[in-house]
Design an enzyme around this catalytic site. Structure first.
Site, mmCIF file in Angstrom:
data_model
loop_
_atom_site.group_PDB
_atom_site.id
_atom_site.type_symbol
_atom_site.label_atom_id
_atom_site.label_comp_id
_atom_site.label_asym_id
_atom_site.label_seq_id
_atom_site.Cartn_x
_atom_site.Cartn_y
_atom_site.Cartn_z
ATOM 1 N N GLN A 154 -4.669 101.989 -9.065
ATOM 2 C CA GLN A 154 -3.326 101.408 -9.018
ATOM 3 C C GLN A 154 -2.772 101.250 -10.433
ATOM 4 O OE1 GLN A 154 -2.251 97.217 -8.199
ATOM 5 N NE2 GLN A 154 -1.150 98.038 -6.432
ATOM 6 N N ASN B 180 -0.459 94.996 5.352
ATOM 7 C CA ASN B 180 -1.398 94.186 4.569
ATOM 8 C C ASN B 180 -0.983 92.714 4.621
ATOM 9 O OD1 ASN B 180 -1.360 93.303 1.197
ATOM 10 N ND2 ASN B 180 -3.287 93.446 2.298
ATOM 11 N N PRO C 284 -6.167 96.155 -3.596
ATOM 12 C CA PRO C 284 -6.567 95.769 -4.955
ATOM 13 C C PRO C 284 -6.504 94.253 -5.147
ATOM 14 C CG PRO C 284 -4.342 96.704 -4.953
ATOM 15 C CD PRO C 284 -4.864 96.847 -3.558
ATOM 16 N N CYS D 293 3.670 93.097 -7.481
ATOM 17 C CA CYS D 293 2.881 92.151 -8.241
ATOM 18 C C CYS D 293 3.800 91.065 -8.788
ATOM 19 C CB CYS D 293 2.192 92.874 -9.377
ATOM 20 S SG CYS D 293 1.542 91.756 -10.591
ATOM 21 N N LYS E 223 2.790 100.319 -3.424
ATOM 22 C CA LYS E 223 2.437 99.048 -2.759
ATOM 23 C C LYS E 223 3.491 98.013 -3.096
ATOM 24 C CE LYS E 223 -1.232 95.645 -2.145
ATOM 25 N NZ LYS E 223 -0.807 94.490 -2.929
ATOM 26 N N ASP F 150 -3.496 88.869 4.978
ATOM 27 C CA ASP F 150 -4.179 87.890 5.823
ATOM 28 C C ASP F 150 -5.053 88.462 6.922
ATOM 29 O OD1 ASP F 150 -3.483 85.700 4.498
ATOM 30 O OD2 ASP F 150 -2.068 84.919 5.974
ATOM 31 N N ARG G 169 -8.509 89.797 0.546
ATOM 32 C CA ARG G 169 -9.405 88.640 0.527
ATOM 33 C C ARG G 169 -10.346 88.615 1.712
ATOM 34 N NH1 ARG G 169 -4.548 84.741 -0.079
ATOM 35 N NH2 ARG G 169 -3.729 86.462 1.159
HETATM 36 C C1 LIG Z 1 -6.853 87.360 -6.784
HETATM 37 C C2 LIG Z 1 -5.873 88.403 -6.328
HETATM 38 C C3 LIG Z 1 -5.645 89.537 -7.105
HETATM 39 C C4 LIG Z 1 -4.732 90.512 -6.689
HETATM 40 N N1 LIG Z 1 -4.547 91.621 -7.448
HETATM 41 C C5 LIG Z 1 -3.682 92.594 -7.034
HETATM 42 C C6 LIG Z 1 -3.485 93.789 -7.783
HETATM 43 O O1 LIG Z 1 -4.115 94.032 -8.824
HETATM 44 N N2 LIG Z 1 -2.561 94.689 -7.323
HETATM 45 C C7 LIG Z 1 -1.851 94.477 -6.158
HETATM 46 O O2 LIG Z 1 -1.046 95.311 -5.780
HETATM 47 N N3 LIG Z 1 -2.057 93.382 -5.424
HETATM 48 C C8 LIG Z 1 -2.948 92.441 -5.825
HETATM 49 N N4 LIG Z 1 -3.154 91.335 -5.044
HETATM 50 C C9 LIG Z 1 -2.514 91.269 -3.716
HETATM 51 C C10 LIG Z 1 -3.454 91.863 -2.669
HETATM 52 O O3 LIG Z 1 -3.707 93.243 -2.869
HETATM 53 C C11 LIG Z 1 -2.893 91.684 -1.255
HETATM 54 O O4 LIG Z 1 -1.663 92.352 -1.165
HETATM 55 C C12 LIG Z 1 -2.693 90.218 -0.883
HETATM 56 O O5 LIG Z 1 -3.775 89.419 -1.333
HETATM 57 C C13 LIG Z 1 -2.560 90.043 0.639
HETATM 58 O O6 LIG Z 1 -3.635 90.639 1.314
HETATM 59 P P1 LIG Z 1 -4.956 89.829 1.768
HETATM 60 O O7 LIG Z 1 -4.483 88.612 2.525
HETATM 61 O O8 LIG Z 1 -5.710 90.795 2.626
HETATM 62 O O9 LIG Z 1 -5.688 89.435 0.521
HETATM 63 C C14 LIG Z 1 -4.036 90.350 -5.466
HETATM 64 C C15 LIG Z 1 -4.288 89.219 -4.682
HETATM 65 C C16 LIG Z 1 -5.185 88.248 -5.092
HETATM 66 C C17 LIG Z 1 -5.444 87.053 -4.205
#
Ligand SMILES: Cc1cc2nc3c(=O)[nH]c(=O)nc-3n(C[C@H](O)[C@H](O)[C@H](O)COP(=O)(O)O)c2cc1C
Length: 377
Positions: free
Chosen positions: A71, A202, A16, A101, A140, A204, A227
């Site tokens: 979520q 999860n 998410p 979060c 999560k 990066d 991302r």
């Molecule tokens: C802009 C943004 C919004 C996010 N929103 C949520 C969210 O609504 N719920 C959540 O559990 N994590 C949220 N995250 C965290 C991501 O789900 C993820 O755990 C984190 O970005 C690391 O993974 P990635 O490097 O693949 O992005 C958010 C991250 C970013 C950058």
């Protein structure tokens, strides 16, 4: 891959991202293929029960957007339970609980990362949800509050005992926010802590190789990509192919990136209307452009689009301007080609405690992450 009673076609998940992983983006990812389960942006349980239209927009879905996890965040056990039951009643496949979060407005009500510090209370809340529904309930989390408090293994074990179907773990602490290296050993400790439920790693994952490294180094049952999917909505398909064959599929060509970007805008307009859809797309289009090669002309103009026609005019002008960077076969000249992305945990072998800067990692820094671990995402 199974989450409780839910059979998934792949062990690759969309994380998410509040403000990004809306229905149009999920549909784009699913049309390309390879993703096993997508999760909505986090939704406030109380807002859902109060039938707040914004909360309803966040859970908007359609048959092509299945299976879908929603979520939830919140700290009132009855609200979380009733929201889960409501989601089950409307056909949602799985409910995820946000425990990682770091946003102030989530933590100050006792939800999000605050949950990680209060095991007993959290276990009771989650038990209430698990007992109220037949669909899987997942959680999560981050690794913990800070480096001295890596609470995720304990929390994961406790939640397994109360019946969660899987754990998603972002390999950073709350204190790290979005900076620094993802700690694969930390994820491995969560894998080791649970008895039977799957742990999904999860953080990066920006390339298929990074996904494989996370699988190999942690023993996780699945990986979740946030991302990285915005850079590369093809990442699920490419990762699935890479894991199955050990051959790295090429990155999609420019024409395919443009095709999918246009499809994404069409879905934004269809789902949010032209005015709002175009306004929202202003922050989406630059993600596609990050792998276009030189794109400053495009980025400057696309953040002002108000209609689909304006977008297409910006795109047409950009395609003409981009010609100067191409060879006779229409490929970017070597000096304009971009290095592959590198995940934080693959920058200094074996799994990088120290982040070293390379041209690709410099690009990685451009991902618009929230400014601080507490104030905002
Ligand atoms: C802009 C943004 C919004 C996010 N929103 C949520 C969210 O609504 N719920 C959540 O559990 N994590 C949220 N995250 C965290 C991501 O789900 C993820 O755990 C984190 O970005 C690391 O993974 P990635 O490097 O693949 O992005 C958010 C991250 C970013 C950058």
């Amino acid at each position: 891959m199974r989450l409780g009673s839910l059979q998934l076609a792949s062990n690759l998940f969309l994380s998410p991202l509040a403000g990004y992983t809306n229905l149009p983006f999920r549909l784009v990812g699913r049309e390309i293929g390879g993703v096993g389960l997508c999760t909505t942006d986090l939704v406030n349980a109380r807002s859902l029960l109060e039938k707040n239209p914004k909360a309803f927009k966040l859970i908007e879905t359609r048959p092509a957007d299945a299976p879908l996890a929603v979520q939830l965040f919140g700290s009132v056990p009855e609200e979380m339970r009733d929201a889960a039951a409501y989601l089950e009643s409307i056909g949602v496949a799985s409910v995820d609980i946000n425990m990682g979060c770091p946003v102030k407005k989530v933590c100050k009500v006792g939800g999000g990362s605050a949950m990680m510090t209060e095991l007993g209370k959290t276990a009771a809340l989650v038990r209430g949800m698990v007992n109220a529904v037949k669909i899987p309930v997942t959680a999560k989390m981050r690794l913990g509050w800070d480096a001295d408090n890596l609470t995720a293994p304990d929390l994961a074990r406790t939640l397994e005992d109360v019946g969660v179907a899987a754990i998603f773990v972002h390999g950073r602490t709350r204190e790290q926010g979005f900076a620094g290296t993802v700690n694969l050993a930390g994820i491995r400790a969560v894998v080791a802590a649970v008895k039977t439920i799957p742990v999904i790693g999860n953080g990066d994952i920006v390339t298929p190789e990074a996904a494989k490294t996370m699988f190999d180094a942690t023993g996780c049952a699945g990986v979740s990509i946030g991302r990285g999917a915005f850079y590369d909505p093809w990442i699920f398909k490419r990762t699935g192919d890479f894991l199955a064959t050990n051959n790295l599929p090429p990155e999609p060509p420019f024409a395919e990136r443009v095709r999918v970007m246009c499809r994404h805008l069409d879905l934004m307009v269809e789902i949010f209307g032209e005015e709002l859809g175009c306004r929202m797309f202003r922050k989406v289009a630059p993600w596609y452009a990050k792998r276009f090669g030189p794109a400053n002309v495009f980025n400057k103009r696309v953040v002002h689009i108000a209609t689909r026609a304006e977008f297409h005019s910006v795109l047409t002008d950009y395609i003409a301007w981009r010609q100067q960077f191409l060879d006779e076969r229409g490929e970017l000249l070597p000096r304009f080609q971009q290095a592959p992305m590198i995940a934080s945990f693959m920058q200094s072998p074996p799994y990088g405690d120290e982040v070293q800067r390379s041209p690709a990692s410099a690009q990685r820094q451009n991902i618009p992450v929230p400014k601080g671990p507490v104030e905002m995402w």
